[in-house]
Design an enzyme around this catalytic site. Structure first.
Site, PDB file in Angstrom:
ATOM      1  N   HIS A  25     -13.611   2.748   0.146  1.00 17.98           N
ATOM      2  CA  HIS A  25     -13.534   1.809   1.275  1.00 17.98           C
ATOM      3  C   HIS A  25     -14.141   0.453   0.908  1.00 17.98           C
ATOM      4  O   HIS A  25     -14.489  -0.340   1.790  1.00 17.98           O
ATOM      5  CB  HIS A  25     -14.265   2.342   2.525  1.00 17.98           C
ATOM      6  CG  HIS A  25     -13.637   3.537   3.147  1.00 17.98           C
ATOM      7  ND1 HIS A  25     -14.378   4.489   3.829  1.00 17.98           N
ATOM      8  CD2 HIS A  25     -12.355   3.983   3.199  1.00 17.98           C
ATOM      9  CE1 HIS A  25     -13.576   5.445   4.269  1.00 17.98           C
ATOM     10  NE2 HIS A  25     -12.338   5.167   3.892  1.00 17.98           N
ATOM     11  N   GLU A  28      -8.433  -5.186   5.353  1.00 14.78           N
ATOM     12  CA  GLU A  28      -8.334  -4.938   3.915  1.00 14.78           C
ATOM     13  C   GLU A  28      -7.145  -5.658   3.302  1.00 14.78           C
ATOM     14  O   GLU A  28      -7.213  -6.138   2.167  1.00 14.78           O
ATOM     15  CB  GLU A  28      -8.228  -3.434   3.675  1.00 14.78           C
ATOM     16  CG  GLU A  28      -9.468  -2.666   4.104  1.00 14.78           C
ATOM     17  CD  GLU A  28      -9.200  -1.204   4.355  1.00 14.78           C
ATOM     18  OE1 GLU A  28      -9.692  -0.375   3.578  1.00 14.78           O
ATOM     19  OE2 GLU A  28      -8.505  -0.887   5.339  1.00 14.78           O
ATOM     20  N   ASN A  87       0.872  -1.181   0.000  1.00 15.18           N
ATOM     21  CA  ASN A  87       0.000   0.000   0.000  1.00 15.18           C
ATOM     22  C   ASN A  87       0.903   1.222   0.000  1.00 15.18           C
ATOM     23  O   ASN A  87       1.456   1.592   1.033  1.00 15.18           O
ATOM     24  CB  ASN A  87      -0.911  -0.019   1.228  1.00 15.18           C
ATOM     25  CG  ASN A  87      -1.927   1.115   1.219  1.00 15.18           C
ATOM     26  OD1 ASN A  87      -1.918   1.973   0.336  1.00 15.18           O
ATOM     27  ND2 ASN A  87      -2.812   1.142   2.200  1.00 15.18           N
ATOM     28  N   ARG A 125     -13.226  16.167   6.716  1.00 19.34           N
ATOM     29  CA  ARG A 125     -14.070  16.350   5.539  1.00 19.34           C
ATOM     30  C   ARG A 125     -15.500  16.681   5.956  1.00 19.34           C
ATOM     31  O   ARG A 125     -16.031  16.120   6.909  1.00 19.34           O
ATOM     32  CB  ARG A 125     -14.087  15.088   4.672  1.00 19.34           C
ATOM     33  CG  ARG A 125     -12.725  14.669   4.149  1.00 19.34           C
ATOM     34  CD  ARG A 125     -12.839  13.311   3.470  1.00 19.34           C
ATOM     35  NE  ARG A 125     -11.525  12.761   3.139  1.00 19.34           N
ATOM     36  CZ  ARG A 125     -11.271  11.474   2.987  1.00 19.34           C
ATOM     37  NH1 ARG A 125     -12.250  10.584   3.162  1.00 19.34           N
ATOM     38  NH2 ARG A 125     -10.071  11.054   2.679  1.00 19.34           N
ATOM     39  N   ARG A 179      -2.866  -2.055  -3.413  1.00 20.29           N
ATOM     40  CA  ARG A 179      -4.131  -1.382  -3.119  1.00 20.29           C
ATOM     41  C   ARG A 179      -4.238  -0.106  -3.947  1.00 20.29           C
ATOM     42  O   ARG A 179      -3.350   0.735  -3.946  1.00 20.29           O
ATOM     43  CB  ARG A 179      -4.218  -1.018  -1.640  1.00 20.29           C
ATOM     44  CG  ARG A 179      -5.543  -0.315  -1.336  1.00 20.29           C
ATOM     45  CD  ARG A 179      -5.654   0.119   0.092  1.00 20.29           C
ATOM     46  NE  ARG A 179      -6.949   0.745   0.311  1.00 20.29           N
ATOM     47  CZ  ARG A 179      -7.351   1.222   1.482  1.00 20.29           C
ATOM     48  NH1 ARG A 179      -6.564   1.146   2.526  1.00 20.29           N
ATOM     49  NH2 ARG A 179      -8.530   1.779   1.603  1.00 20.29           N
TER      50      ARG A 179
END
Length: 396
Positions: free
Chosen positions: A179, A383, A7, A238, A90
């Site tokens: 996600h 993940e 990643n 955010r 990823r």
């Protein structure tokens, strides 16, 4: 089968080496401060960690150091890099073309470079990491696993925005969702726990970045994030969903450019913007418990928005069989889980407050009330395992 999962960030390269299909993590670590001075942390389960400074001018140097550590006589876990049969990468964004995990050749790499405009933050470093790994490990399969691919089978009415259709055709402006690798993992785990696949599940990935996904019979039908990860519920920095005229109003009244407005909504809003305390939910909860009213308001806004989306997905799916909490906040914040599930008994969602308050962190837990019609689970996400799982299948 040894599978390396990578990643890559702009100045970091996280890695895990899996022994598949068992899913055993042999080693994991992170190369940080790439292009600056360089630090590597290398961990092996049950063994002492290794941490050292090293020069990482680029991702290729970092991956070479990772392979050196994996085969080191003292800190290594394999005898040779030839034991690695696949590398899983990823990617946050696969665009409209890469709709499932894919072996990445020249054509796929060219396409990923063409959609960097859709993914300017995560795309370039992921591509740099891929190029570096392909250079160092040219004889293994390199597999891209895309967060957006979980939503590739959503109906068009769920992903097309009500703007002039020509803009979708020209710029591919649509709901992509993010996600997805996490939501796929925890939804699959929930189905395993329930012993069936014909179920309706709402998965809540709540962390510094948060998203909620509706899954029917193992396929995603809707998700809260949209064209970018900015959409949906309020997050650490955010804003989440807004009236579309709010950004343009801010631009006009504050005399900001589009880039400045985007930075304000991405980096200075959400829980941080409302609370004025922090982007970390733990800090905000502490401040709220001490009586900070803005911190209390930030938590109420988050809970309110999560509840709204859960309710809308129940309506969309015509019911729900399970609700799942995952990621940093979802797995660890017991009070927030309780607040979200409170007063939802009409929908069949009720939790056992004692179990919720005492369930061990980092473990799967069924926190449903004994008579609840809907199951509520806490499931730690993984993940990296999903990336390794897809990679082993394609590397064969």
């Amino acid at each position: 089968m040894k599978i390396l999962v990578v990643n890559a960030g702009s100045s970091s390269l996280k890695y895990q080496l899996f022994d598949m299909p068992q899913g055993t993590v042999l080693a994991k670590g992170n190369c940080e401060r790439i292009g600056i001075d360089g630090i590597i942390t290398h961990k092996r389960p049950g063994q002492s960690d290794f941490k050292a400074e090293s020069s990482f001018p680029d991702h290729q140097t970092a991956i070479l150091y990772v392979l050196k550590m994996l085969t080191d006589k003292t800190y290594g876990v394999i005898d040779s890099v030839d034991e690695i049969l696949g590398v899983g990468h990823r990617f946050a964004h696969g665009g409209e073309k890469l709709r499932q995990s894919t072996v990445l050749g020249d054509e796929e790499l060219e396409y990923l470079e063409s959609i960097v405009g859709l993914n300017p933050l995560h795309g370039p470093p992921a591509i740099s990491g891929l190029r570096a790994c392909k250079e160092v490990l040219p004889n293994v399969k390199h597999v891209g696993v895309f967060d957006t691919s979980y939503y590739s089978e959503m109906e068009d009415y769920a992903y097309i925005y009500p703007i002039p259709y020509e803009l979708y055709e020209k710029y591919k402006i649509r709901r992509y969702g993010f996600h997805g690798t996490s939501h796929r993992y925890v939804a699959n785990k929930a189905m395993e726990l329930m012993g069936k696949k014909d179920v309706k599940i709402i998965t809540c990935h709540l962390g510094n970045g948060s998203s909620i996904t509706a899954t029917v019979n193992g396929k995603a039908v809707d998700t809260s994030m949209g064209f970018t990860p900015q959409d949906g519920v309020p997050m650490g920095t955010r804003s989440g969903a807004l009236d579309p005229t709010v950004p343009t109003f801010i631009m006009k009244t504050e005399k900001l450019t589009a880039e400045e407005t985007e930075k304000l909504l991405n980096n200075k809003s959400g829980l941080l913007g409302v609370s004025g305390v922090s982007s970390d939910c733990r800090d905000i909860v502490d401040a709220a418990n001490e009586g900070n009213q803005r911190a209390q308001l930030a938590i109420k806004i988050l809970v309110h928005n999560v509840k709204k989306i859960i309710g809308s997905y129940v309506a969309e799916m015509n019911g729900v069989d399970a609700v799942v909490f995952t990621a940093g906040i979802g797995e660890n914040d017991r009070e927030l889980r309780e607040a979200i599930c409170k007063d939802m008994s009409y929908l069949g969602i009720e939790i056992d407050e004692k179990i919720n308050a005492t369930c061990p962190r980092g473990e799967i837990a069924d926190i449903s009330a004994s008579d609840a019609k809907v199951k509520t689970f806490v499931i730690p996400t993984n993940e990296e395992y999903m990336i390794a799982y897809d990679t082993q299948n394609l590397a064969k």
